[in-house]
Design a protein around this motif. Structure first.
Motif, PDB file in Angstrom:
ATOM      1  N   SER A  79      -4.814   5.483   6.516  1.00  0.00           N
ATOM      2  CA  SER A  79      -3.651   4.648   6.845  1.00  0.00           C
ATOM      3  C   SER A  79      -3.955   3.733   8.027  1.00  0.00           C
TER       4      SER A  79
ATOM      5  N   SER B 154      -0.065   4.145  -0.377  1.00  0.00           N
ATOM      6  CA  SER B 154      -0.790   5.308   0.145  1.00  0.00           C
ATOM      7  C   SER B 154      -0.651   5.470   1.663  1.00  0.00           C
TER       8      SER B 154
ATOM      9  N   LYS C  78      -6.075  11.211   5.249  1.00  0.00           N
ATOM     10  CA  LYS C  78      -5.041  10.233   4.879  1.00  0.00           C
ATOM     11  C   LYS C  78      -4.563   9.473   6.118  1.00  0.00           C
TER      12      LYS C  78
ATOM     13  N   TYR D 124       0.850  -1.197   0.000  1.00  0.00           N
ATOM     14  CA  TYR D 124       0.000   0.000   0.000  1.00  0.00           C
ATOM     15  C   TYR D 124       0.883   1.242   0.000  1.00  0.00           C
TER      16      TYR D 124
END
Length: 123
Positions: free
Chosen positions: A67, A31, A63, A29
């Motif tokens: 996460s 991101s 974000k 991931y």
């Protein structure tokens, strides 16, 4: 988990989970937020469950929460990777908790600085 063994296991879990998140999970991931820290690993005395306190620093709150959701959703994957590294009969079920102590500390620092600045302006 109390006692010397519990502290050692907690420290090992903390180190290994941090390594798994920063290497293997980040590869899956891209991101994930840049700064993710494992603050503490609290392991139950029967080794069936563990609370893992995670601190995520990101300027974008959305974000940051995204996460954290990725980490929570991959708890089974992290547990599996942990079982490869840790030599235990059973690896505890991992429950991740978002720790807000860094943000709280930053907020307190800003308030102290603001009060200090106001006090200097009055003099």
């Amino acid at each position: 988990m109390k006692g010397l063994r519990g502290e050692r296991l907690g420290g090992e879990f903390q180190k290994e989970i941090s390594s798994i998140i920063s290497n293997k999970l980040r590869n899956k991931y891209s991101s994930l937020s840049a700064i993710i820290s494992v603050i503490e690993a609290d392991i139950a005395p029967d080794l069936k469950s563990a609370k893992i306190y995670i601190s995520i620093y990101d300027t974008n709150e959305e974000k940051k929460l995204q996460s954290f959701e990725i980490i929570k959703q991959n708890a089974g994957y992290i547990r599996h990777e942990l079982s490869k590294v840790m030599h235990l009969r059973t690896v505890p079920e991992l429950r991740f908790i978002l720790d807000g102590s860094m943000e709280y500390g930053t907020k307190i620092d800003k308030l102290i600085h603001q009060i200090s600045q106001e006090f200097k302006d009055e003099e």
